[in-house]
Design an enzyme around this catalytic site. Structure first.
Site, PDB file in Angstrom:
ATOM      1  CD  GLU A 166       8.929  12.516   9.720  1.00  0.00           C
ATOM      2  OE1 GLU A 166       7.913  13.036  10.357  1.00  0.00           O
ATOM      3  OE2 GLU A 166       9.739  11.697  10.143  1.00  0.00           O
ATOM      4  CB  THR A 176       9.197   7.752   5.966  1.00  0.00           C
ATOM      5  OG1 THR A 176       9.150   6.775   5.114  1.00  0.00           O
ATOM      6  CG2 THR A 176       7.891   8.416   6.113  1.00  0.00           C
ATOM      7  CB  ALA A 180      11.197   3.641   3.710  1.00  0.00           C
ATOM      8  CE1 TYR A 237       8.141  -2.976  13.561  1.00  0.00           C
ATOM      9  CE2 TYR A 237      10.201  -3.370  12.070  1.00  0.00           C
ATOM     10  CZ  TYR A 237       8.795  -2.671  12.294  1.00  0.00           C
ATOM     11  OH  TYR A 237       8.479  -2.015  11.153  1.00  0.00           O
ATOM     12  CG  PHE A 292      -1.512  -1.296   1.536  1.00  0.00           C
ATOM     13  CD1 PHE A 292      -2.502  -1.707   0.575  1.00  0.00           C
ATOM     14  CD2 PHE A 292      -1.395  -2.013   2.650  1.00  0.00           C
ATOM     15  CE1 PHE A 292      -3.401  -2.962   0.783  1.00  0.00           C
ATOM     16  CE2 PHE A 292      -2.023  -3.295   2.737  1.00  0.00           C
ATOM     17  CZ  PHE A 292      -3.021  -3.750   1.796  1.00  0.00           C
ATOM     18  CB  SER A 293       3.859   2.221   1.735  1.00  0.00           C
ATOM     19  OG  SER A 293       4.701   1.329   1.236  1.00  0.00           O
ATOM     20  CB  THR A 294       3.522   5.901  -2.524  1.00  0.00           C
ATOM     21  OG1 THR A 294       3.915   6.868  -1.538  1.00  0.00           O
ATOM     22  CG2 THR A 294       1.955   5.715  -2.637  1.00  0.00           C
TER      23      THR A 294
END
Length: 637
Positions: free
Chosen positions: A340, A288, A290, A548, A279-281
């Site tokens: 951001e 961000t 990423a 995480y 879903f992310s672009t």
């Protein structure tokens, strides 16, 4: 991890000569002129590839408006005979359509919750706030690009995916939602929209996939100006692709799964695969800084990006030449990476691409305890033998993975029983301590075979044994399903979330122990008795790793989300005290602002504000992320 314990996937590596012409926009700078001179086309003669996205403009037709993921994918509970048997619906994931016979008992044991009710889909808000955007401004925007003031179109773009935002969606608790949505198709249309924002004094919030977990796209609630969401999803063309130089120019609104699908159809890959990849672009990855699950082979986003084009209130930022490296002062590309959405809109990105690997193998290893697994992963990194992905999970996540195991045939159950006996009786493993490592290895057959041999040798030093290819594949792909659990858990008074940190190798064990202990202490202080806290090591570097943490708790208090956030804040304080970062790849947003100054120092904070003053003096991009106070940014500047 012998040959019969690893899944091998052969991929067609025949490369077709696909080169595409960039005729988007009317830029006059040297870089754009260079791209326009290529005069290369695809086999169909198109000047560029306009990608048909898997995600429609009306996102709510395919995706949940109140939570994570697809409408047809969720944990369905069968309440017949008061058993609470769970099935994951749909066919998009490996566990899709399969019954999970162990899940209900695991939930009962861990959270003292009986799954005897079907989760309730929240009611669509009966009404939405009136738009503040004047009609004449809306009409001007409509002459530039697609627009909408529909309530649901605005509502679904009013948030990301934090626990707080999900609670807001269910209770219609947003103080502000956007006043309009615009869908530009080209860089030039973005320039016009930004100019219009300066002229008519409205705020722009760039919006990609809506997967932020830092409250980054949450509307500043006290913002008096109209707020317009600039949805980049129509900017999803591949402008050109050059297999000689292994580069591609891509519009920033392309969704990860669409980008990879198009690249793979041409024998290539970008290799950037974050958990939000569906879903992310691309633009969101840049904004961000990423990281993806296969960063060991393909790099983090800053390693993949060669050049960006960004529209700011002061003009377009783009280097005049597309080169692999240059030395002319600070790299301003990195001002945009991680900005951001506060400085401008990323419209185009030149990326490194790679030929598809001929062999892809999954694998797994089981270790007697987390420390043994940690030392294995550390030595693998020391020798720079990391495969595309290597992840270490603790015992809690190992047991959780078993809880999500689909029902199997009697033969499979027999084999599992024999494996369990081998682990506990012959190897002496304690099922309440053992942990697992999942592996994904890519390359030529010779490279993959050599790598797995070396990994097996190191694993044996720390008591590790092969766990099978199927377990490795399930462990890797299960990441895409975990996020769906949060939405069903809320209906049973279980609130939870994940958060990550980056830490040096020598501090990692202490950080893990202290953070878990801190969360347990905070739960005890609040008399919370049913909760889950676990951790995993997901990415490795020469100097350290990414950890995480997962924390979920049963809490029937009306302020459960607030209580969760208090405990998470305490955990983050502990992480920082142990030498960890406030984020590895999720950015700062509004959620982690507390720790920003302490991370970058006061001069660093001043430098950030100076960039804002230079590029966005009127605070058009008023998201209020990082150290930008969402209400007082103008007075600060």
């Amino acid at each position: 991890m012998s040959e019969n314990s690893v899944k091998t996937v052969k991929i067609n590596t025949e490369l077709t000569n696909v080169k595409l012409d960039n005729k988007m926009g009317n830029n006059k700078n040297n870089s754009s002129s260079e791209e326009n001179k290529r005069k290369v086309t695809s086999g169909s003669g198109d000047s560029h590839i306009k990608v048909k996205s898997a995600i429609p403009r009306k996102r709510q037709e395919l995706l949940k408006w109140y939570g994570w993921g697809y409408n047809d994918s969720y944990f369905k509970i069968d309440t017949r005979d008061n058993k609470g048997v769970v099935t994951f619906t749909g066919d998009r994931y490996l566990i899709g359509g399969k019954t999970l016979p162990h899940f209900a008992s695991w939930v009962k044991e861990k959270f003292d919750v009986d799954l005897l009710e079907q989760p309730r889909v929240p009611d669509v808000p009966p009404s939405f706030p009136d738009t503040r955007l004047p009609d004449h401004v809306y009409e001007e925007l409509g002459r530039i690009s697609g627009t909408s003031r529909d309530g649901m179109d605005r509502y679904i773009r009013a948030h990301g995916q934090t626990l707080r935002e999900m609670a807001y969606t269910r209770t219609n608790g947003f103080k502000r939602i956007p006043d309009a949505v615009v869908w530009p198709k080209t860089h030039d249309e973005v320039v016009e929209i930004v100019n219009l924002a300066g002229k008519h004094h409205f705020v722009i919030i760039p919006f990609g996939g809506g997967t932020s977990v830092s409250c980054a796209v949450l509307c500043p609630e006290n913002e008096e100006r109209p707020i317009v969401v600039l949805d980049t999803s129509d900017m999803n063309s591949i402008l050109w692709l050059d297999k000689d130089t292994l580069l591609a120019r891509v519009q920033a609104g392309i969704v990860g799964q669409d980008l990879e699908r198009e690249m793979r159809s041409r024998g290539c890959t970008v290799g950037h695969e974050p958990d939000s990849y569906e879903f992310s672009t691309l633009g969101g990855w840049v904004a961000t800084r990423a990281s993806g699950m296969k960063k060991n082979t393909y790099g983090n986003i800053e390693d993949i990006v060669v050049q960006t084009k960004v529209v700011t209130a002061r003009g377009v930022i783009e280097r005049s030449c597309r080169v692999p490296r240059l030395s002319c002062g600070p790299d301003w590309e990195h001002v945009i990476l991680g900005s951001e959405g506060c400085l401008g809109v990323v419209t185009e990105v030149t990326l490194k691409i790679r030929p598809l690997p001929p062999i892809v193998r999954y694998g797994s290893l089981v270790f007697p305890d987390f420390d043994s697994g940690f030392h294995f992963v550390r030595e693998v990194a020391r020798h720079r033998l990391q495969p595309a992905s290597i992840r270490l999970i603790d015992n809690e996540q190992f047991l959780f993975g078993h809880a999500l195991k689909a029902e199997a045939s009697w033969a499979s159950n027999l084999v599992d029983g024999l494996k369990k006996m081998y682990l506990t009786k012959l190897k002496g493993f304690d099922l309440k301590k053992l942990c697992a490592v999942t592996l994904l290895i890519e390359g030529t057959l010779e490279e993959v075979t050599d790598r797995e041999k070396k990994l097996n040798t190191i694993a044996a030093k720390y008591g590790g044994i092969p766990g099978g290819a199927k377990n490795g594949e399930i462990g890797y792909t299960l990441t895409f399903v975990i996020a769906y659990l949060r939405d069903v858990a809320i209906d049973f008074n279980i609130v939870g979330e994940s958060f990550e940190t980056s830490v040096s190798w020598e501090r990692a064990p202490l950080l893990c122990r202290n953070t878990v202990r801190r969360i347990r202490d905070e739960c005890a202080r609040r008399r919370l008795t049913h909760y889950l806290v676990s951790h995993r090591l997901t990415q490795t570097y020469d100097a350290g790793c990414c950890i995480y943490f997962y924390f979920a708790m049963k809490c029937i208090d009306a302020n459960a989300v607030k209580i969760y956030e208090e405990i998470e804040e305490a955990a983050r304080d502990e992480i920082v005290a142990c030498g960890g970062s406030i984020s590895h790849h999720h950015g700062v947003g509004k959620h982690r602002k507390k720790w920003y100054k302490g991370t970058v120092s006061e001069p660093g904070r001043m430098l950030l504000l100076s960039a804002k003053r230079t590029l966005d003096p009127d605070n058009i991009f008023a998201l209020g992320n990082m150290d930008f106070d969402e209400y007082k940014v103008q007075s600060k500047l």
